[in-house]
Scaffold this motif. Structure first.
Motif, mmCIF file in Angstrom:
data_model
loop_
_atom_site.group_PDB
_atom_site.id
_atom_site.type_symbol
_atom_site.label_atom_id
_atom_site.label_comp_id
_atom_site.label_asym_id
_atom_site.label_seq_id
_atom_site.Cartn_x
_atom_site.Cartn_y
_atom_site.Cartn_z
ATOM 1 N N MET B 1 -44.053 -32.541 -26.192
ATOM 2 C CA MET B 1 -44.248 -31.205 -25.654
ATOM 3 C C MET B 1 -43.086 -30.850 -24.747
ATOM 4 N N ALA B 5 -45.261 -31.160 -17.924
ATOM 5 C CA ALA B 5 -46.641 -31.617 -18.072
ATOM 6 C C ALA B 5 -47.510 -31.128 -16.909
ATOM 7 N N TRP B 67 -55.489 -33.298 -35.887
ATOM 8 C CA TRP B 67 -54.300 -32.893 -35.126
ATOM 9 C C TRP B 67 -54.096 -31.396 -35.271
ATOM 10 N N ILE B 68 -53.359 -30.842 -34.335
ATOM 11 C CA ILE B 68 -52.981 -29.436 -34.403
ATOM 12 C C ILE B 68 -51.487 -29.316 -34.127
ATOM 13 N N VAL B 69 -50.923 -28.211 -34.563
ATOM 14 C CA VAL B 69 -49.568 -27.850 -34.157
ATOM 15 C C VAL B 69 -49.714 -26.595 -33.311
ATOM 16 N N SER B 70 -49.455 -26.725 -32.028
ATOM 17 C CA SER B 70 -49.679 -25.619 -31.108
ATOM 18 C C SER B 70 -48.428 -24.741 -31.036
ATOM 19 N N TYR B 82 -45.617 -27.820 -30.653
ATOM 20 C CA TYR B 82 -45.809 -29.242 -30.403
ATOM 21 C C TYR B 82 -47.122 -29.693 -31.029
ATOM 22 N N VAL B 84 -50.518 -32.000 -31.052
ATOM 23 C CA VAL B 84 -51.510 -32.757 -30.279
ATOM 24 C C VAL B 84 -52.391 -33.498 -31.281
ATOM 25 N N VAL B 85 -52.576 -34.795 -31.043
ATOM 26 C CA VAL B 85 -53.394 -35.594 -31.952
ATOM 27 C C VAL B 85 -54.671 -36.057 -31.245
ATOM 28 N N ARG B 86 -55.684 -36.271 -32.044
ATOM 29 C CA ARG B 86 -56.936 -36.855 -31.584
ATOM 30 C C ARG B 86 -57.039 -38.208 -32.272
ATOM 31 N N VAL B 97 -59.104 -40.490 -27.807
ATOM 32 C CA VAL B 97 -58.131 -40.020 -26.823
ATOM 33 C C VAL B 97 -57.280 -38.921 -27.463
ATOM 34 N N TYR B 98 -56.712 -38.100 -26.613
ATOM 35 C CA TYR B 98 -55.773 -37.080 -27.067
ATOM 36 C C TYR B 98 -54.386 -37.425 -26.559
ATOM 37 N N ASN B 100 -49.777 -36.436 -27.335
ATOM 38 C CA ASN B 100 -48.757 -35.767 -28.133
ATOM 39 C C ASN B 100 -48.215 -36.717 -29.193
ATOM 40 N N LEU B 126 -47.973 -40.739 -19.207
ATOM 41 C CA LEU B 126 -48.838 -40.215 -20.266
ATOM 42 C C LEU B 126 -48.746 -41.149 -21.463
ATOM 43 N N VAL B 127 -49.736 -41.083 -22.336
ATOM 44 C CA VAL B 127 -49.754 -41.916 -23.537
ATOM 45 C C VAL B 127 -49.556 -41.012 -24.749
#
Lengths: 380, 133
Positions: B1, B5, B67-70, B82, B84-86, B97-98, B100, B126-127
């Motif tokens: 991202m 943050a 996942w999404i692409v924001s 960017y 974001v994955v689940r 967990v969520y 990037n 961050l992870v």
């Protein structure tokens, strides 16, 4: 629950104009919608002994609205914390208070400047509504369209649900809004328009997402007996149900394509003594297109996994006859109940579903805050 | 991202978890009574409802659940899309967990992934997630 079924009724509905900038406070919006609902019912503010709303810190509380309208001694009020998952629970709780004899005439309202003042899902910097926010916001995962897109993607991966299914639903809801004088979006759209929309959060495009609206809506809840003597055809509250959903804290829902509505719907139908086959019209919480798809499954209108093709087909139960949040406006759930009332009273004009006797209306199905609620209404 | 943050608003349950993460330890809680692994941090086990627990370090490995692409700039400064994955954790299947995405191509449903730490500063890491192995 036969002791609850059909003992209370919705006797009036009221709206403000929907817009992108009301130019007034949420207190003003609330008062205007409440007075309109009382006028519709043929009642005055002197008849009101209860007020109920839900808020996320973005609107006027009953303790403010009551005195502002000269309702000095309400015997019951509800100021529920929460968003779309509790929209229908507010009305259900008002009906419980009336059925129990605690109050006789409760006005439920929701008043928001959701475009001009308090937009949903800002940056995650506000007071967290849930401990889960801290594990998501640092990754830029902060807004409802992102959250719903995540669950929509899982449904697409598991069941082959297609973006065109979402698109056809958006197109059909817009076609309904064209017939609705209240609706903000009344220009017809095509599937090509949908597909040409910019990405918000893949797999969602612009037209997957609801409007952000300034406006208010109010409903008068009273006893079935009293409603029968008022000016409008009463709409009976046959069932009201609440359901708890899954979250991080419950151990992680192993299947995110199933919502809290799947557990709750059988209880709701049992209370009302009907099943999905008896529902003539369904006003379903549509913060995003996918929300309708998954609820059509979880409320039993089609099998799990078939919600995409079912929603796209336009066959089956009429859905979101007012255009929904996608095209009428976003008043956080109560405008779906108000439209169900119009359909059952038979005053929905060009968008009237012939012979509508029983309606379902639902809240946010439990993805963001892990709870849901819904009502089944019947023509009195 | 690409955006700066957002710092997590920690609470009295979660602060020790964030401190461990800042030391690049990936841990969940383990119930001392029934052994259930849980995340995020809190005092009571959702399964046996008892309050005794210990930290347990696990491998930051899991599978992509969605996942999404924001694209919409919900955050100030978030100009580029960017991902974001689940992720559902392999050693703790009740925990998701969520984060990037740090892969070259887009993630895939069910893909095996591994977490990596991105230090924001001494107090915060961050992870993020990328293809495993």
């Amino acid at each position: 629950m036969a002791g609850f079924r059909d003992r209370t009724a919705i006797a009036g509905v009221g709206y403000t104009r929907f817009s992108r900038n009301s130019g007034v406070s949420t207190l003003t919006l609330a008062c205007e919608a409440i007075m309109a609902a009382l006028e519709d019912a043929g009642l005055s503010a002197d008849d009101v002994d209860g007020l109920a709303t839900h808020r996320v810190g973005d609107s006027a509380a009953p303790s403010v609205v009551g005195p502002a309208l000269g309702i000095h001694e309400p015997v019951w009020h509800l100021d529920q914390f929460g968003g779309g998952s509790v929209s229908h629970a507010v009305i259900g709780q008002a009906a419980l208070a009336v059925a129990a004899g605690v109050a006789e005439t409760v006005v439920c309202y929701r008043a928001i400047n959701a475009r001009s003042e308090f937009r949903m899902g800002g940056t995650g910097r506000g007071l967290p509504v849930s401990p889960e926010v801290q594990y998501q916001a640092p990754y830029g995962y902060v807004a409802p369209p992102q959250q719903y897109a995540m669950f929509a993607r899982a449904h697409m991966s598991k069941y082959g649900t297609k973006e065109e299914h979402f698109g056809q639903l958006a197109v059909r809801q817009r076609a309904s809004a064209v017939k609705n004088p209240r609706a903000l979006m009344r220009t017809p759209i095509t599937l090509d328009d949908y597909l040409a929309g910019r990405w918000i959060a893949e797999p969602f495009r612009l037209l997957d997402c609801c409007l952000e609206t300034d406006g208010a809506c109010a409903l008068v809840v009273t006893t079935a007996e009293r409603a029968a003597g008022l000016r409008r055809t009463p709409v009976l509250i046959s069932a009201a149900a609440w359901g708890g959903g899954d979250s991080f804290l419950s151990g992680g829902n192993p299947d995110v394509t199933v919502t809290a509505a799947a557990e709750m719907a059988p209880r709701l139908y049992r209370q009302a003594g009907v099943g999905p086959a008896e529902i003539d019209v369904a006003e379903i919480y549509d913060c995003f297109t996918y929300s309708v798809v998954v609820q059509l499954e979880d409320y039993g209108f089609c099998a799990k996994g078939e919600g995409g093709p079912y929603a796209a087909s336009g066959e089956g139960v009429p859905v979101n006859t007012h255009g929904g949040f996608l095209s009428e406006g976003y008043v956080h759930g109560i405008n779906h109940v108000a439209e169900a009332v119009s359909q059952l009273r038979g005053d929905a004009g060009d968008r009237q579903v012939d012979g509508a006797e029983v309606a379902l209306s639902t809240a946010q199905p439990g993805y963001i805050l892990p709870a849901t609620s819904a009502l089944i209404l019947r023509k009195g | 991202m690409s955006a700066e943050a957002i710092r997590p608003v920690t609470d009295r349950d979660s602060a020790p978890w964030w401190e461990r993460t800042a030391r690049h330890e990936f841990a969940v809680q383990e119930c001392e009574t029934c052994g259930t692994l849980r995340f995020p941090a809190r005092a009571y086990c959702h399964r046996c409802r008892t309050p005794r627990w210990r930290w347990r370090q696990i491998e930051p490995v899991g599978r992509i659940e969605s996942w999404i692409v924001s694209h919409q700039p919900f955050l100030p400064g978030a100009r580029e899309p960017y991902v974001v994955v689940r992720v559902r954790l392999a050693e703790a299947l009740e925990c998701v967990v969520y984060g990037n995405w740090r892969g070259d191509g887009p993630p895939e449903d069910g893909q095996l992934v591994r977490g990596s730490f991105t230090a924001v500063d001494e107090a915060l890491s961050l992870v993020d997630w990328g293809p495993a192995g």
